[in-house]
Design a protein around this motif. Structure first.
Motif, mmCIF file in Angstrom:
data_model
loop_
_atom_site.group_PDB
_atom_site.id
_atom_site.type_symbol
_atom_site.label_atom_id
_atom_site.label_comp_id
_atom_site.label_asym_id
_atom_site.label_seq_id
_atom_site.Cartn_x
_atom_site.Cartn_y
_atom_site.Cartn_z
ATOM 1 N N GLU A 145 0.839 -1.201 0.000
ATOM 2 C CA GLU A 145 0.000 0.000 0.000
ATOM 3 C C GLU A 145 0.873 1.250 0.000
ATOM 4 O OE1 GLU A 145 -4.241 -1.288 1.926
ATOM 5 O OE2 GLU A 145 -2.715 -0.504 3.316
ATOM 6 N N THR A 146 0.345 2.312 -0.622
ATOM 7 C CA THR A 146 1.076 3.558 -0.806
ATOM 8 C C THR A 146 0.214 4.733 -0.373
ATOM 9 O OG1 THR A 146 2.314 2.649 -2.674
ATOM 10 C CG2 THR A 146 2.234 5.035 -2.499
ATOM 11 N N TRP A 147 0.843 5.734 0.215
ATOM 12 C CA TRP A 147 0.172 6.992 0.578
ATOM 13 C C TRP A 147 0.945 8.127 -0.077
ATOM 14 C CZ3 TRP A 147 -0.155 9.272 6.230
ATOM 15 C CH2 TRP A 147 -0.969 10.416 6.226
ATOM 16 N N THR A 148 0.281 8.872 -0.955
ATOM 17 C CA THR A 148 0.878 10.059 -1.570
ATOM 18 C C THR A 148 0.352 11.284 -0.847
ATOM 19 O OG1 THR A 148 1.063 8.966 -3.718
ATOM 20 C CG2 THR A 148 1.163 11.367 -3.705
ATOM 21 N N ILE A 149 1.261 12.119 -0.352
ATOM 22 C CA ILE A 149 0.905 13.290 0.457
ATOM 23 C C ILE A 149 1.242 14.545 -0.336
ATOM 24 C CG2 ILE A 149 1.351 14.518 2.607
ATOM 25 C CD1 ILE A 149 2.226 11.812 3.795
ATOM 26 N N SER A 169 9.600 2.494 2.028
ATOM 27 C CA SER A 169 10.288 3.563 1.313
ATOM 28 C C SER A 169 9.511 4.848 1.552
ATOM 29 C CB SER A 169 10.342 3.275 -0.194
ATOM 30 O OG SER A 169 11.180 2.174 -0.476
ATOM 31 N N GLU A 170 10.230 5.956 1.686
ATOM 32 C CA GLU A 170 9.571 7.249 1.817
ATOM 33 C C GLU A 170 10.423 8.300 1.108
ATOM 34 O OE1 GLU A 170 8.980 7.518 6.055
ATOM 35 O OE2 GLU A 170 11.000 8.252 6.403
ATOM 36 N N HIS A 171 9.775 9.014 0.193
ATOM 37 C CA HIS A 171 10.459 10.022 -0.612
ATOM 38 C C HIS A 171 9.686 11.333 -0.534
ATOM 39 C CE1 HIS A 171 13.080 6.911 -2.225
ATOM 40 N NE2 HIS A 171 12.000 6.167 -2.452
ATOM 41 N N TRP A 175 14.341 13.346 5.519
ATOM 42 C CA TRP A 175 15.157 12.125 5.576
ATOM 43 C C TRP A 175 14.388 11.022 4.854
ATOM 44 C CZ3 TRP A 175 14.394 15.253 9.892
ATOM 45 C CH2 TRP A 175 15.522 15.962 10.316
ATOM 46 N N GLU A 176 14.986 10.469 3.831
ATOM 47 C CA GLU A 176 14.297 9.503 2.993
ATOM 48 C C GLU A 176 14.791 8.089 3.267
ATOM 49 O OE1 GLU A 176 14.705 10.910 -1.039
ATOM 50 O OE2 GLU A 176 13.021 12.296 -0.766
ATOM 51 N N LEU A 177 13.923 7.133 2.979
ATOM 52 C CA LEU A 177 14.245 5.723 3.121
ATOM 53 C C LEU A 177 13.943 5.022 1.810
ATOM 54 C CD1 LEU A 177 12.605 5.002 6.622
ATOM 55 C CD2 LEU A 177 15.031 5.395 6.148
ATOM 56 N N ASP A 178 14.731 4.002 1.487
ATOM 57 C CA ASP A 178 14.521 3.252 0.260
ATOM 58 C C ASP A 178 14.601 1.761 0.568
ATOM 59 O OD1 ASP A 178 14.195 2.464 -2.342
ATOM 60 O OD2 ASP A 178 16.195 3.063 -3.014
ATOM 61 N N ILE A 200 4.837 7.467 0.340
ATOM 62 C CA ILE A 200 5.175 6.508 1.387
ATOM 63 C C ILE A 200 4.668 5.142 0.938
ATOM 64 C CG2 ILE A 200 5.057 6.041 3.858
ATOM 65 C CD1 ILE A 200 6.032 8.905 3.065
ATOM 66 N N GLN A 201 5.536 4.147 0.973
ATOM 67 C CA GLN A 201 5.134 2.816 0.535
ATOM 68 C C GLN A 201 5.653 1.768 1.509
ATOM 69 O OE1 GLN A 201 6.254 1.783 -3.464
ATOM 70 N NE2 GLN A 201 5.138 -0.151 -3.444
#
Length: 213
Positions: A145-149, A169-171, A175-178, A200-201
């Motif tokens: 699932e993904t949340w686009t903000i 993952s968060e872009h 601070w980002e995570l992959d 956010i995924q």
């Protein structure tokens, strides 16, 4: 097309009338969970379905439940094996299969109840599930699932794993995570900042993501 259901829970920390009106207007159906009926009545609203054992609702609310005229009532014996919220989510599944759920009046109060509520909401995997309070919007994200903000630059964002073996993952954040692992209830994703449109995924596991208003 699946509908959207507002579930008003029984936390002693009550959402504002303004937020309740907004959420009720955005949803197709409203379910009151025991004392959640009082929150709705205080905002001048009603519900489509009441679920609970009526052990915490006010006398005025209980009178409406006893009359069973203004809305449908699923009343349960207080000596039951499940919480009112668990029964309410089962009611949503039966009445509106695949419905998106927006829960409010779920934070605050007893910490054991708050954790139980979070666990029950996380177990609802039928469709997207949100938590809406006056100060925060939260989304429970299951695997894939993904949340686009959008439009939230500068706002505080946190994500917490609530299942083991969670990868996210968060872009679009400070601070980002992959494809990064998050430890169960670890603080890795706490107090980030939205810098642009964020995505956010959750690749594996389950997490709860918080966007502060």
């Amino acid at each position: 097309m699946a509908c959207k259901v507002l579930v008003v829970c029984g936390s002693p920390v009550v959402a504002s009338p303004e937020l309740l009106h907004q959420l009720a207007g955005e949803c197709d159906h409203v379910v009151a969970v025991d004392r959640g009926l009082d929150a709705l009545l205080g905002a001048g609203l009603s519900c489509d379905v009441y679920v609970g054992d009526a052990d915490t609702v006010s006398d005025a609310g209980r009178a409406l439940v006893d009359a069973a005229e203004a809305f449908e009532v699923e009343r349960h014996n207080p000596y039951k094996d499940y919480t009112d919220l668990a029964l309410a989510l089962d009611s949503v599944r039966r009445r509106w299969p695949g419905a998106e759920v927006v829960a409010t009046c779920v934070t605050g109060g007893r910490p054991d109840m708050a954790l139980s509520v979070l666990g029950l909401l996380a177990g609802y995997e039928d469709a997207p599930i949100w938590i809406e309070e006056d100060e925060v919007t939260a989304r429970i994200l299951h695997q894939d699932e993904t949340w686009t903000i959008e439009g939230s630059e500068g706002k505080t964002f946190s994500i917490i794993a609530i299942a083991p073996n969670t990868d996210v993952s968060e872009h679009g954040l400070e601070w980002e995570l992959d494809h990064s692992p998050l430890g169960l209830l670890a603080d890795t994703g706490i107090s980030n900042v939205v810098r642009k449109t964020a995505k956010i995924q959750v690749h594996q596991g389950t997490a709860i993501a918080y966007l502060y208003k």
